[in-house]
Scaffold this motif. Structure first.
Motif, PDB file in Angstrom:
ATOM      1  N   MET A 181       0.976  -1.096  -0.161  1.00 50.85           N
ATOM      2  CA  MET A 181      -0.024  -0.080  -0.267  1.00 50.85           C
ATOM      3  C   MET A 181       0.785   1.336  -0.157  1.00 50.85           C
ATOM      4  O   MET A 181       1.750   1.423   1.053  1.00 50.85           O
ATOM      5  N   GLU A 182       0.512   1.958  -0.989  1.00 48.22           N
ATOM      6  CA  GLU A 182       1.482   3.201  -1.235  1.00 48.22           C
ATOM      7  C   GLU A 182       1.240   4.473  -0.042  1.00 48.22           C
ATOM      8  O   GLU A 182       2.250   4.877   0.386  1.00 48.22           O
ATOM      9  N   THR A 183       0.011   4.667   0.116  1.00 44.93           N
ATOM     10  CA  THR A 183      -0.245   5.751   0.928  1.00 44.93           C
ATOM     11  C   THR A 183      -1.076   5.325   2.070  1.00 44.93           C
ATOM     12  O   THR A 183      -1.684   4.247   2.108  1.00 44.93           O
ATOM     13  N   LYS A 184      -1.029   6.073   3.305  1.00 45.25           N
ATOM     14  CA  LYS A 184      -1.496   5.648   4.549  1.00 45.25           C
ATOM     15  C   LYS A 184      -3.068   5.655   4.436  1.00 45.25           C
ATOM     16  O   LYS A 184      -3.540   6.816   4.107  1.00 45.25           O
ATOM     17  N   PRO A 185      -3.666   4.583   4.707  1.00 37.96           N
ATOM     18  CA  PRO A 185      -5.039   4.632   4.552  1.00 37.96           C
ATOM     19  C   PRO A 185      -5.974   5.585   5.511  1.00 37.96           C
ATOM     20  O   PRO A 185      -5.469   5.698   6.692  1.00 37.96           O
ATOM     21  N   ASP A 186      -7.083   5.939   5.524  1.00 36.16           N
ATOM     22  CA  ASP A 186      -7.767   6.613   6.442  1.00 36.16           C
ATOM     23  C   ASP A 186      -7.994   5.893   7.465  1.00 36.16           C
ATOM     24  O   ASP A 186      -8.386   6.544   8.893  1.00 36.16           O
ATOM     25  N   TYR A 187      -8.254   4.663   7.391  1.00 37.52           N
ATOM     26  CA  TYR A 187      -8.632   3.808   8.609  1.00 37.52           C
ATOM     27  C   TYR A 187      -8.058   2.349   8.477  1.00 37.52           C
ATOM     28  O   TYR A 187      -7.957   1.977   7.388  1.00 37.52           O
ATOM     29  N   LEU A 188      -7.815   1.391   9.509  1.00 36.58           N
ATOM     30  CA  LEU A 188      -7.486   0.165   9.501  1.00 36.58           C
ATOM     31  C   LEU A 188      -8.657  -0.712  10.084  1.00 36.58           C
ATOM     32  O   LEU A 188      -8.878  -2.000   9.869  1.00 36.58           O
ATOM     33  N   ILE A 189      -9.662   0.100  10.619  1.00 32.90           N
ATOM     34  CA  ILE A 189     -10.944  -0.595  11.077  1.00 32.90           C
ATOM     35  C   ILE A 189     -12.120   0.057  10.836  1.00 32.90           C
ATOM     36  O   ILE A 189     -11.824   1.567  11.264  1.00 32.90           O
ATOM     37  N   LYS A 190     -13.142  -0.229  10.457  1.00 38.99           N
ATOM     38  CA  LYS A 190     -14.395   0.617  10.417  1.00 38.99           C
ATOM     39  C   LYS A 190     -15.194  -0.163  10.388  1.00 38.99           C
ATOM     40  O   LYS A 190     -15.596  -1.401  10.021  1.00 38.99           O
ATOM     41  N   GLY A 191     -16.427   0.296  11.414  1.00 37.85           N
ATOM     42  CA  GLY A 191     -17.743  -0.662  11.886  1.00 37.85           C
ATOM     43  C   GLY A 191     -17.383  -1.831  12.332  1.00 37.85           C
ATOM     44  O   GLY A 191     -17.875  -2.885  11.958  1.00 37.85           O
ATOM     45  N   GLY A 192     -16.022  -2.001  13.177  1.00 37.20           N
ATOM     46  CA  GLY A 192     -15.866  -3.408  13.750  1.00 37.20           C
ATOM     47  C   GLY A 192     -15.335  -4.074  12.741  1.00 37.20           C
ATOM     48  O   GLY A 192     -14.785  -5.455  13.533  1.00 37.20           O
ATOM     49  N   LYS A 193     -14.903  -3.695  11.580  1.00 41.70           N
ATOM     50  CA  LYS A 193     -14.127  -4.780  10.729  1.00 41.70           C
ATOM     51  C   LYS A 193     -12.934  -4.243  10.250  1.00 41.70           C
ATOM     52  O   LYS A 193     -12.853  -3.076   9.741  1.00 41.70           O
ATOM     53  N   ARG A 194     -11.621  -5.076  10.014  1.00 42.50           N
ATOM     54  CA  ARG A 194     -10.561  -4.531   9.736  1.00 42.50           C
ATOM     55  C   ARG A 194     -10.670  -4.750   8.369  1.00 42.50           C
ATOM     56  O   ARG A 194     -11.513  -5.247   7.452  1.00 42.50           O
ATOM     57  N   LEU A 195      -9.508  -4.200   7.599  1.00 38.43           N
ATOM     58  CA  LEU A 195      -9.261  -4.082   6.054  1.00 38.43           C
ATOM     59  C   LEU A 195      -9.754  -5.578   5.466  1.00 38.43           C
ATOM     60  O   LEU A 195     -10.143  -5.668   4.156  1.00 38.43           O
ATOM     61  N   ASP A 196      -9.092  -6.681   5.970  1.00 38.70           N
ATOM     62  CA  ASP A 196      -9.559  -7.806   5.374  1.00 38.70           C
ATOM     63  C   ASP A 196     -10.594  -8.633   5.826  1.00 38.70           C
ATOM     64  O   ASP A 196     -11.005  -9.719   5.950  1.00 38.70           O
ATOM     65  N   GLY A 197     -11.496  -7.945   6.704  1.00 44.56           N
ATOM     66  CA  GLY A 197     -12.904  -8.148   7.208  1.00 44.56           C
ATOM     67  C   GLY A 197     -12.710  -8.982   8.453  1.00 44.56           C
ATOM     68  O   GLY A 197     -13.943  -9.293   8.849  1.00 44.56           O
ATOM     69  N   ARG A 198     -11.645  -9.109   8.940  1.00 47.27           N
ATOM     70  CA  ARG A 198     -11.653  -9.806  10.479  1.00 47.27           C
ATOM     71  C   ARG A 198     -12.186  -8.967  11.559  1.00 47.27           C
ATOM     72  O   ARG A 198     -12.097  -7.630  11.433  1.00 47.27           O
TER      73      ARG A 198
END
Lengths: 226, 243
Positions: B1-18
């Protein structure tokens, strides 16, 4: 008949102080735990774990097959397929007297020679001494050596040498099984002998192996005992 | 990932859904390297590591020999294609450090006094990296040692945890971090125990967390560890299962 149970390192085998920790186990408080991956066995009050893999560790009196690695002034250094090399002194090589001033040690054993020998002595520092003097002990001049996992050797030998005896009877091959995982074979149906030994090695953890091997030997060896 | 994402967790879910306490899929195979005395491949999600064990055997160079016990020597490395940008082959500062902490963690469980003067060599190679490689490697090494029939007090089990942020920048503790969380999260912690006596054998942190956050993460990691341990035992015993 003893109960055998597959355990991994750290697993509790028995609880309470009624038992004694044997090979492959250790005491942890009132528990006896496995120190090895293997089959746990309780006989009388002694708990031990029979390893399913691992290097050969030299034990006093074990018959082994060594390969000469180095010839020194008054001894030979043998590779015995263990973490430690073994030393054979001149006096332990042959029955007659060797005069260091006149005789060349390479006339008896030179680098690369395979020797059936016996572990004489091991000290705390793991210096191993072997002898080639004794019944059945000698330099190997023909045949071939098969390497198998040392942990499978007891299975190749069988209870009271029943397995190896059976193999010899059906194939007519001369077989010597070293505790260090080296097996010497010569003559008869060597190809079948190798196949059978490899099969035992691969299926060593199975029960009722002797019958299965006997069937194989009967069908492959033309049903005749050699 | 090139740039820093706005969040790593949203609505209780992580970027890969965990969810926070979820670990990635774990797959373990033993005996993958036939030449070795013992070996294992461990996959934590996309992180794939192979460990091979040789020994006990004669120790060279001689000055490392200890007359009363064996040396446990570990070598950690990553294959050049294990990451997106080619990894320059060969051990650097990071590899030497991980090799050292791996060897020390394993030494605390191996019964080294059974093999005076010898060495037990452990080679850990990362095939594909998606964070938590040192812990995955340590787990693989621990299984490979058991597979090699080396006596030890028990298995070493490790799990990572870290601190990740949501869209408002609020931090949460999460178990088994993967690449973006390791790279962009506020903290990632490598944590390993000698499982049956519950002693910590490896603990390293990159970033910072409060004591409360640490304990919360550790509690979640302990659960994941319990599962990982069961999977390790299952894999070891599976090799000898009689059908």
């Amino acid at each position: 008949m003893e109960n055998k149970q597959l355990v991994t390192p750290g697993e509790v085998i028995t609880e309470g102080m009624d038992y004694l920790p044997g090979d492959g186990t250790y005491r942890d408080g009132s528990n006896i735990r496995a120190a090895l991956m293997g089959l746990a066995q309780t006989r009388d009050r002694l708990v031990k774990v029979i390893p399913l893999s691992g290097r050969y560790m030299p034990k006093k009196e074990d018959p082994v097959i060594g390969v000469v690695k180095e010839v020194r002034y008054s001894n030979w250094v043998l590779d015995i397929n263990a973490p430690y090399d073994a030393v054979m002194m001149v006096g332990e090589a042959v029955d007659r007297f060797i005069d260091l001033k006149k005789d060349k040690l390479t006339n008896y054993f030179s680098v690369g020679d395979a020797v059936i020998c016996r572990i004489l002595h091991i000290d705390e520092g793991m210096s191993v001494m072997v002898t080639a003097r004794g019944p059945g002990l000698r330099k190997l001049t023909d045949g071939q050596i098969l390497d198998i996992a040392p942990s499978k050797i007891p299975r190749i030998i069988g209870k009271g040498a029943s397995m190896v005896k059976m193999i010899k009877e059906y194939t007519g091959t001369r077989v010597f099984v070293g505790q260090n995982g080296r097996i010497w074979l010569q003559g008869g149906n060597e190809e079948l002998t190798i196949r059978v030994i490899k099969k035992i090695e691969a299926e060593a953890h199975k029960a009722g192996l002797t019958d299965e091997i006997q069937k194989l030997l009967e069908s492959e060896g033309n049903g005749n005992k050699a | 990932m090139e740039t820093k994402p706005d969040y790593l967790i949203k609505g209780g879910k992580r970027l890969d859904g965990r969810k926070l306490a979820d670990w990635r899929e774990i797959s373990i195979k033993t005996g993958v390297i036939e030449n070795a005395d013992g070996s294992a491949q461990v996959d934590f999600g996309k992180t794939k590591v192979i460990a091979a064990v040789y020994g006990p055997r004669e120790l060279h160079p001689r000055h490392l020999v200890m007359s009363d016990r064996a040396l446990v020597r570990a070598k950690y490395d990553m294959l050049s294609f294990s990451v997106e940008d080619r990894k320059r082959p060969g051990p650097g500062r990071r590899e030497h450090e991980i090799s050292k902490v791996t060897a020390e963690a394993l030494s605390s469980v191996v019964l080294t006094e059974k093999f005076p003067r010898a060495v037990i060599d452990v080679f850990v190679t990362v095939i594909q990296a998606d964070a938590s490689t040192r812990i995955t490697g340590l787990n693989a090494a621990s299984i490979a040692l058991a597979d090699a029939g080396i006596p030890m007090k028990g298995l070493v089990v490790g799990v990572t945890f870290g601190k990740i942020y949501d869209e408002k920048g609020k931090g949460y503790m999460a178990v088994d971090v993967f690449k973006p969380e390791d790279q962009w999260g506020q903290a990632d912690i490598a944590y390993a125990k000698s499982y049956n006596d519950n002693k910590v054998v490896l603990l390293q942190m990159d970033g910072d967390v409060t004591k409360e956050e640490f304990l919360k993460g550790k509690e979640m990691a302990d659960k994941a560890m319990e599962y990982t341990y069961k999977e390790m035992v299952k894999a070891l015993k599976g090799k000898y299962e009689v059908d």
